[in-house]
Each structure stands twice: as structure tokens, then as C-alpha cells.
Design a protein around this motif. Structure first.
Motif, PDB file in Angstrom:
ATOM      1  N   VAL A 131       0.872  -1.168   0.000  1.00  0.00           N
ATOM      2  CA  VAL A 131       0.000   0.000   0.000  1.00  0.00           C
ATOM      3  C   VAL A 131       0.912   1.221   0.000  1.00  0.00           C
ATOM      4  O   VAL A 131       1.754   1.375   0.891  1.00  0.00           O
ATOM      5  CB  VAL A 131      -0.920   0.028   1.231  1.00  0.00           C
ATOM      6  N   VAL A 132       0.793   2.084  -1.021  1.00  0.00           N
ATOM      7  CA  VAL A 132       1.620   3.285  -1.137  1.00  0.00           C
ATOM      8  C   VAL A 132       0.784   4.466  -0.661  1.00  0.00           C
ATOM      9  O   VAL A 132      -0.335   4.668  -1.122  1.00  0.00           O
ATOM     10  CB  VAL A 132       2.095   3.495  -2.591  1.00  0.00           C
ATOM     11  N   HIS A 133       1.345   5.223   0.313  1.00  0.00           N
ATOM     12  CA  HIS A 133       0.559   6.288   0.943  1.00  0.00           C
ATOM     13  C   HIS A 133       1.428   7.454   1.392  1.00  0.00           C
ATOM     14  O   HIS A 133       2.655   7.354   1.430  1.00  0.00           O
ATOM     15  CB  HIS A 133      -0.211   5.722   2.134  1.00  0.00           C
ATOM     16  N   CYS A 134       0.784   8.563   1.738  1.00  0.00           N
ATOM     17  CA  CYS A 134       1.455   9.742   2.288  1.00  0.00           C
ATOM     18  C   CYS A 134       1.739   9.478   3.761  1.00  0.00           C
ATOM     19  O   CYS A 134       0.842   9.078   4.506  1.00  0.00           O
ATOM     20  CB  CYS A 134       0.543  10.971   2.135  1.00  0.00           C
ATOM     21  N   ASP A 135       2.980   9.702   4.191  1.00  0.00           N
ATOM     22  CA  ASP A 135       3.310   9.447   5.601  1.00  0.00           C
ATOM     23  C   ASP A 135       2.804  10.542   6.544  1.00  0.00           C
ATOM     24  O   ASP A 135       2.831  10.383   7.749  1.00  0.00           O
ATOM     25  CB  ASP A 135       4.807   9.214   5.794  1.00  0.00           C
ATOM     26  N   GLU A 136       2.309  11.632   5.992  1.00  0.00           N
ATOM     27  CA  GLU A 136       1.775  12.717   6.824  1.00  0.00           C
ATOM     28  C   GLU A 136       0.289  12.515   7.141  1.00  0.00           C
ATOM     29  O   GLU A 136      -0.108  12.598   8.290  1.00  0.00           O
ATOM     30  CB  GLU A 136       1.974  14.075   6.133  1.00  0.00           C
ATOM     31  N   CYS A 137      -0.521  12.260   6.121  1.00  0.00           N
ATOM     32  CA  CYS A 137      -1.971  12.194   6.333  1.00  0.00           C
ATOM     33  C   CYS A 137      -2.573  10.818   6.055  1.00  0.00           C
ATOM     34  O   CYS A 137      -3.720  10.571   6.392  1.00  0.00           O
ATOM     35  CB  CYS A 137      -2.681  13.251   5.490  1.00  0.00           C
ATOM     36  N   GLY A 138      -1.818   9.929   5.396  1.00  0.00           N
ATOM     37  CA  GLY A 138      -2.318   8.590   5.107  1.00  0.00           C
ATOM     38  C   GLY A 138      -3.033   8.448   3.779  1.00  0.00           C
ATOM     39  O   GLY A 138      -3.549   7.377   3.470  1.00  0.00           O
ATOM     40  N   HIS A 139      -3.087   9.517   2.977  1.00  0.00           N
ATOM     41  CA  HIS A 139      -3.731   9.428   1.661  1.00  0.00           C
ATOM     42  C   HIS A 139      -3.125   8.263   0.878  1.00  0.00           C
ATOM     43  O   HIS A 139      -1.909   8.143   0.774  1.00  0.00           O
ATOM     44  CB  HIS A 139      -3.544  10.739   0.885  1.00  0.00           C
ATOM     45  N   VAL A 140      -3.970   7.380   0.359  1.00  0.00           N
ATOM     46  CA  VAL A 140      -3.499   6.203  -0.376  1.00  0.00           C
ATOM     47  C   VAL A 140      -3.373   6.541  -1.855  1.00  0.00           C
ATOM     48  O   VAL A 140      -4.333   6.952  -2.501  1.00  0.00           O
ATOM     49  CB  VAL A 140      -4.455   5.010  -0.169  1.00  0.00           C
ATOM     50  N   TYR A 141      -2.163   6.358  -2.379  1.00  0.00           N
ATOM     51  CA  TYR A 141      -1.897   6.581  -3.805  1.00  0.00           C
ATOM     52  C   TYR A 141      -2.243   5.349  -4.629  1.00  0.00           C
ATOM     53  O   TYR A 141      -2.629   5.456  -5.780  1.00  0.00           O
ATOM     54  CB  TYR A 141      -0.429   6.936  -4.034  1.00  0.00           C
ATOM     55  N   GLY A 142      -2.071   4.169  -4.036  1.00  0.00           N
ATOM     56  CA  GLY A 142      -2.380   2.956  -4.774  1.00  0.00           C
ATOM     57  C   GLY A 142      -2.033   1.704  -4.000  1.00  0.00           C
ATOM     58  O   GLY A 142      -1.323   1.746  -2.990  1.00  0.00           O
ATOM     59  N   VAL A 143      -2.557   0.584  -4.485  1.00  0.00           N
ATOM     60  CA  VAL A 143      -2.278  -0.736  -3.928  1.00  0.00           C
ATOM     61  C   VAL A 143      -1.701  -1.563  -5.066  1.00  0.00           C
ATOM     62  O   VAL A 143      -2.295  -1.642  -6.145  1.00  0.00           O
ATOM     63  CB  VAL A 143      -3.573  -1.383  -3.376  1.00  0.00           C
ATOM     64  N   PHE A 144      -0.535  -2.150  -4.822  1.00  0.00           N
ATOM     65  CA  PHE A 144       0.186  -2.848  -5.876  1.00  0.00           C
ATOM     66  C   PHE A 144       0.450  -4.291  -5.480  1.00  0.00           C
ATOM     67  O   PHE A 144       1.011  -4.558  -4.418  1.00  0.00           O
ATOM     68  CB  PHE A 144       1.508  -2.134  -6.169  1.00  0.00           C
ATOM     69  N   ALA A 145       0.038  -5.214  -6.341  1.00  0.00           N
ATOM     70  CA  ALA A 145       0.222  -6.642  -6.082  1.00  0.00           C
ATOM     71  C   ALA A 145       1.693  -7.006  -6.055  1.00  0.00           C
ATOM     72  O   ALA A 145       2.465  -6.549  -6.884  1.00  0.00           O
ATOM     73  CB  ALA A 145      -0.498  -7.463  -7.143  1.00  0.00           C
ATOM     74  N   LYS A 146       2.073  -7.820  -5.081  1.00  0.00           N
ATOM     75  CA  LYS A 146       3.438  -8.334  -5.023  1.00  0.00           C
ATOM     76  C   LYS A 146       3.481  -9.774  -5.512  1.00  0.00           C
ATOM     77  O   LYS A 146       4.494 -10.232  -5.994  1.00  0.00           O
ATOM     78  CB  LYS A 146       3.963  -8.269  -3.593  1.00  0.00           C
ATOM     79  N   ILE A 147       2.376 -10.479  -5.343  1.00  0.00           N
ATOM     80  CA  ILE A 147       2.305 -11.874  -5.763  1.00  0.00           C
ATOM     81  C   ILE A 147       1.305 -11.976  -6.899  1.00  0.00           C
ATOM     82  O   ILE A 147       0.166 -11.544  -6.769  1.00  0.00           O
ATOM     83  CB  ILE A 147       1.868 -12.780  -4.596  1.00  0.00           C
ATOM     84  N   THR A 148       1.755 -12.489  -7.994  1.00  0.00           N
ATOM     85  CA  THR A 148       0.852 -12.727  -9.121  1.00  0.00           C
ATOM     86  C   THR A 148       0.996 -14.179  -9.542  1.00  0.00           C
ATOM     87  O   THR A 148       2.050 -14.796  -9.355  1.00  0.00           O
ATOM     88  CB  THR A 148       1.172 -11.808 -10.313  1.00  0.00           C
ATOM     89  N   HIS A 149      -0.048 -14.716 -10.067  1.00  0.00           N
ATOM     90  CA  HIS A 149      -0.031 -16.102 -10.529  1.00  0.00           C
ATOM     91  C   HIS A 149      -0.206 -16.111 -12.032  1.00  0.00           C
ATOM     92  O   HIS A 149      -1.106 -15.471 -12.562  1.00  0.00           O
ATOM     93  CB  HIS A 149      -1.147 -16.905  -9.853  1.00  0.00           C
ATOM     94  N   GLN A 150       0.657 -16.829 -12.680  1.00  0.00           N
ATOM     95  CA  GLN A 150       0.584 -16.957 -14.128  1.00  0.00           C
ATOM     96  C   GLN A 150      -0.459 -18.011 -14.472  1.00  0.00           C
ATOM     97  O   GLN A 150      -0.541 -19.046 -13.816  1.00  0.00           O
ATOM     98  CB  GLN A 150       1.946 -17.380 -14.690  1.00  0.00           C
ATOM     99  N   PRO A 151      -1.266 -17.777 -15.484  1.00  0.00           N
ATOM    100  CA  PRO A 151      -2.239 -18.810 -15.883  1.00  0.00           C
ATOM    101  C   PRO A 151      -1.501 -20.029 -16.414  1.00  0.00           C
ATOM    102  O   PRO A 151      -0.461 -19.913 -17.056  1.00  0.00           O
ATOM    103  CB  PRO A 151      -3.050 -18.127 -16.980  1.00  0.00           C
ATOM    104  N   ARG A 152      -2.036 -21.151 -16.096  1.00  0.00           N
ATOM    105  CA  ARG A 152      -1.445 -22.400 -16.597  1.00  0.00           C
ATOM    106  C   ARG A 152      -2.243 -22.848 -17.808  1.00  0.00           C
ATOM    107  O   ARG A 152      -3.437 -23.079 -17.730  1.00  0.00           O
ATOM    108  CB  ARG A 152      -1.486 -23.476 -15.520  1.00  0.00           C
ATOM    109  N   LEU A 153      -1.559 -22.931 -18.921  1.00  0.00           N
ATOM    110  CA  LEU A 153      -2.209 -23.332 -20.159  1.00  0.00           C
ATOM    111  C   LEU A 153      -2.034 -24.825 -20.364  1.00  0.00           C
ATOM    112  O   LEU A 153      -0.946 -25.377 -20.179  1.00  0.00           O
ATOM    113  CB  LEU A 153      -1.595 -22.566 -21.334  1.00  0.00           C
TER     114      LEU A 153
END
Length: 61
Positions: free
Chosen positions: A35-57
Motif C-alpha cells: 500500500v503506497v501512501h502519504c506518511d503525513e496524512c495517510g492518503h493512499v496513492y495505490g495498492v500494488f500486487a506483489k504476488i501474481t499467478h501466471q495462468p497455466r495453459l
């Protein structure tokens, strides 16, 4: 280069944009997202996945 400014509290500077790992973890103990945010007020800039799963074909022969 212009410094980023928080849209909520107007704090200026890249050093005020921080990230925190999620409390939710994979079975291996890795955090699911950041979670990326402002350290002063906590405003959230975005949420970024760290774990992704590749589709299995399945190849059909």
C-alpha cells in the motif's frame, strides 16, 4: 523536476510517499501487496500486487 505534492494535505516531497507491506501473507510468508501512501496524512496513492499467478495453459495434442 517538480516534487510530488499530496492532494489531501499538500505535503511536498518524494520522501513523504512511503509503502507498507500487507498483513495478509502467502503460505510462504510473502506479503500479497504493498500500500503506497502519504506518511503525513495517510492518503493512499495505490495498492500494488506483489504476488501474481501466471495462468497455466493446457496444451491439447
Amino acid at each position: 523536476m517538480a516534487e510530488p505534492k499530496c492532494p489531501e494535505c499538500k505535503t511536498v516531497g518524494l520522501e513523504h510517499i512511503v509503502s507498507k507491506e500487507s498483513d495478509e501473507k502467502s503460505q510462504g510468508g510473502d506479503p500479497w501487496f504493498d500500500v503506497v501512501h502519504c506518511d503525513e496524512c495517510g492518503h493512499v496513492y495505490g495498492v500494488f500486487a506483489k504476488i501474481t499467478h501466471q495462468p497455466r495453459l493446457k496444451l491439447q495434442m
